[in-house]
Design a protein around this motif. Structure first.
Motif, short mmCIF file in Angstrom:
data_model
loop_
_atom_site.label_atom_id
_atom_site.label_comp_id
_atom_site.label_asym_id
_atom_site.label_seq_id
_atom_site.Cartn_x
_atom_site.Cartn_y
_atom_site.Cartn_z
N ALA A 143 46.55 37.19 37.23
CA ALA A 143 45.15 37.29 37.63
C ALA A 143 44.27 36.34 36.82
O ALA A 143 43.44 35.62 37.37
N TYR A 144 44.50 36.33 35.50
CA TYR A 144 43.68 35.48 34.62
C TYR A 144 43.87 34.01 34.97
O TYR A 144 42.90 33.26 35.14
N LEU A 145 45.15 33.59 35.09
CA LEU A 145 45.42 32.17 35.37
C LEU A 145 44.86 31.76 36.73
O LEU A 145 44.38 30.64 36.89
N SER A 146 44.91 32.69 37.72
CA SER A 146 44.34 32.37 39.03
C SER A 146 42.83 32.18 38.92
O SER A 146 42.25 31.30 39.55
N GLN A 147 42.20 33.03 38.09
CA GLN A 147 40.75 32.97 37.92
C GLN A 147 40.30 31.68 37.26
O GLN A 147 39.23 31.15 37.56
N VAL A 148 41.14 31.16 36.34
CA VAL A 148 40.74 29.92 35.65
C VAL A 148 41.15 28.66 36.41
O VAL A 148 41.14 27.56 35.87
N GLY A 149 41.56 28.85 37.66
CA GLY A 149 41.75 27.68 38.52
C GLY A 149 43.17 27.32 38.87
O GLY A 149 43.40 26.39 39.65
N GLN A 150 44.17 28.04 38.32
CA GLN A 150 45.56 27.75 38.69
C GLN A 150 45.82 28.24 40.12
O GLN A 150 45.24 29.23 40.56
N SER A 151 46.72 27.57 40.83
CA SER A 151 47.15 28.09 42.13
C SER A 151 47.99 29.34 41.89
O SER A 151 48.46 29.57 40.77
#
Lengths: 198, 254
Positions: A143-151
Motif C-alpha cells: 500500500a505504501y509503495l503504491s501510494q508513493v508512485g510505484q506501480s
C-alpha cells in the motif's frame, strides 16, 4: 511396473523419506519462528536442505508438496504459492550443484539468488490471482509503495523481495551450517553433498 | 493424526462423497469464479458458507474463513480503493484518494479469492487426509507419490512435539529465545540442528524398513478399505472437469 521403475530411478527410497521429513521440517520451522518472534518465515529450511543433499528435482518436490499439504491442512492460500516453493527448491539445488553452498559467503549470496528467483514467480501469482495482496502484514508495504508512485507490480515485487531476502539468506546460512556439521555417517549416499562440502 | 487438521467429523452426504469428486467440484468452482459477474461470485460465497452451516461444519469453516478470507478482503479493499492511484481517483483525506475502479477491482478479486477459500475449506473440512490418500491409491497413484502426501501428515504431530521438547531443553541450558534480533537469529541453529539430525537418522531407518517391505515393488497399491465411489460419481467428475475446461476456455476467449 514401468512408471514405478522410472520413479524409483529418479528418486531413491532414502531420498523419498528425506523429502517427507523435509516437508515436516518446513512446517515445524514456522513454529520455531513463532517461538523466536522473528519477522521472517523459516518455512524452507527443509526444502533447501533436500536440494543441497539430493539435488534440484528432490528440492523442488519438497517445496511443492510442502505448500500443497499446507493448503490441505490449514491455509488454502498457501497452495496457490506452491510453484514459488518449487522454484526455491530447484534454484537451491542448481546453486548447490554449481558449488555455491561451499562457503559462508557463497551460501549468503545463494540466499539472495533464491529470493530473486522466487520473486519472479511469486509476483505474477500475487498480482494476477490476489490483486497484489495476501492478507498479511506485508500488504502495508504494498500500500505504501503504491501510494508513493510505484506501480502495483513494482510495489509487490519490492515487497516480496524485501520480505524474503533476509529469510532466504538466514535459511541458506542455516543449511550451510547444518551440512558442515552433520556426521558423515548420516549423509553418506546423498550424491549432491560432494558439491557443497569444501 | 496430524495436529491442526481442519477435518470436522460429522455425518453428511458431502463427507461420504468420494474425495476425488469433491476435488473436481473445487476445480469447477475455481473456474466458475473467473466467468461469473462479481455480485454472483459473492452470492456463491454465501451459498458455500450456508451449505457448510447446513451440513454441520459451519463453526469450523466460518472460523477459518474469517481468519483467512476477511483479512484478505480488507487488505485488497484498502490497497485497491485507497492507495493505488486509478484514473478516476478523488481526494479523500490527506494523501489518500478513493476510486470507483479500485473498489470494483477489490469487489471482483476479493469475491473470487473468498469463493476459492470457502470452497477449499469445505473440501478440507469434509475430507479426512487419510481418506483422500486412500482415494489416490484407489485411483492408481504411484506408491511414491502417495507416500509423499501421507507420510508428512502422519509425522507433523511428532515433529511438532519434538521441536517443543528441543526448545524447552535448550531454554533450560540457557538459550535465549527473547532479546535482540541478531541474538534470536543466532538461536535458530540450536533449535533446528537437533531436529534435522533426528530426521536424518529416522530417514535412514524408515528407508530400510520400506525397502524391506518391498514398498515400491508394484506400480499400484491396493487398499484394504476402499473409498466409497457411488455409480453416479465417476460421470459427475467427468462433467465437472469438462465444465471447468469450458469455463476456462470462455474466460480466455472473451
Amino acid at each position: 511396473m514401468t512408471t514405478n521403475t522410472a520413479t524409483a530411478s529418479l528418486i531413491s527410497t532414502r531420498v523419498l523419506v528425506l523429502i517427507a521429513a523435509a516437508i515436516v521440517i518446513n512446517i515445524v520451522g514456522g513454529q520455531i519462528n513463532d517461538a523466536l518472534r522473528l519477522p521472517i518465515f523459516l518455512d524452507s529450511i527443509g526444502t533447501v536442505l533436500v536440494a543441497v543433499l539430493a539435488g534440484p528435482i528432490a528440492g523442488g518436490l519438497a517445496g511443492l508438496l510442502t505448500n500443497l499439504i499446507w493448503g490441505l491442512l490449514t491455509n488454502p492460500v498457501a497452495a496457490a504459492f506452491a510453484p514459488v516453493a518449487l522454484v526455491i527448491g530447484v534454484v537451491a539445488g542448481i546453486l548447490a550443484r554449481l558449488g555455491w553452498f561451499r562457503t559462508l559467503w557463497q551460501a549468503a549470496i545463494s540466499g539472495v539468488v533464491i529470493a530473486f528467483f522466487l520473486t519472479l514467480v511469486a509476483v505474477p501469482i500475487q498480482v494476477y490471482l490476489f490483486g497484489g495482496v495476501t492478507g498479511a502484514g506485508s500488504d502495508f508495504a504494498v500500500a505504501y509503495l503504491s501510494q508513493v508512485g510505484q506501480s502495483l507490480f513494482g510495489s509487490v515485487a519490492l515487497t516480496v523481495f524485501g520480505s524474503n531476502i533476509i529469510d532466504k539468506v538466514v535459511t541458506a546460512l542455516i543449511v550451510w551450517l547444518l551440512v558442515r556439521q552433520l556426521p558423515q555417517r548420516l549423509v553418506t549416499g546423498y550424491d549432491y553433498l560432494k558439491f557443497s562440502r569444501a | 493424526m496430524a495436529s491442526g487438521v481442519l477435518y470436522s467429523p460429522v455425518e453428511s452426504w458431502l463427507h461420504r462423497a468420494n474425495p476425488l469428486t469433491k476435488l473436481c467440484g473445487l476445480v469447477w468452482i475455481v473456474s466458475l469464479t473467473f466467468v461469473l459477474p462479481p455480485a454472483w461470485v459473492w452470492g456463491l460465497v454465501g451459498l458455500i458458507l450456508l451449505m457448510a452451516l447446513a451440513l454441520g461444519m459451519g463453526r469450523a469453516v466460518l472460523q477459518r474463513f474469517a481468519a483467512t478470507a476477511l483479512p484478505f478482503v480488507a487488505s485488497i479493499s484498502i490497497v485497491q480503493a485507497l492507495f493505488i492511484v486509478h484514473p478516476d481517483a478523488r481526494p479523500l483525506i490527506g494523501p489518500l484518494s478513493i476510486s470507483d475502479i479500485g473498489l470494483a477491482h477489490a469487489v471482483s478479486i476479493g469475491g473470487r479469492v473468498a469463493a476459492i477459500i470457502a470452497a477449499s475449506l469445505v473440501l478440507v473440512t469434509s475430507t479426512h487426509p487419510s481418506v483422500l490418500l486412500r482415494a489416490f491409491d484407489a485411483a492408481g497413484w504411484p506408491p511414491a507419490l502417495a507416500f509423499l502426501f501421507a507420510s508428512p501428515l502422519l509425522m507433523i504431530e511428532t515433529f511438532g512435539n519434538r521441536a517443543k521438547a528441543i526448545r524447552d531443553a535448550q531454554a533450560t541450558r540457557g538459550l535465549r529465545l527473547k532479546g535482540r534480533f541478531l541474538s534470536r537469529v543466532k538461536s535458530i541453529p540450536a533449535l533446528v540442528a537437533p531436529l534435522v539430525t533426528t530426521a536424518l537418522i529416522e530417514a535412514d531407518e524408515r528407508a530400510h524398513v520400506l525397502a524391506g517391505r518391498g514398498f515400491r515393488a508394484h506400480a499400484r497399491r491396493t487398499t484394504l478399505e476402499p473409498v466409497v465411489d457411488a455409480p453416479f460419481e465417476r460421470p459427475l467428475r467427468i462433467v465437472l472437469l469438462a465444465l471447468a475446461i469450458l469455463q476456462i476456455a470462455v474466460r480466455l476467449w472473451l
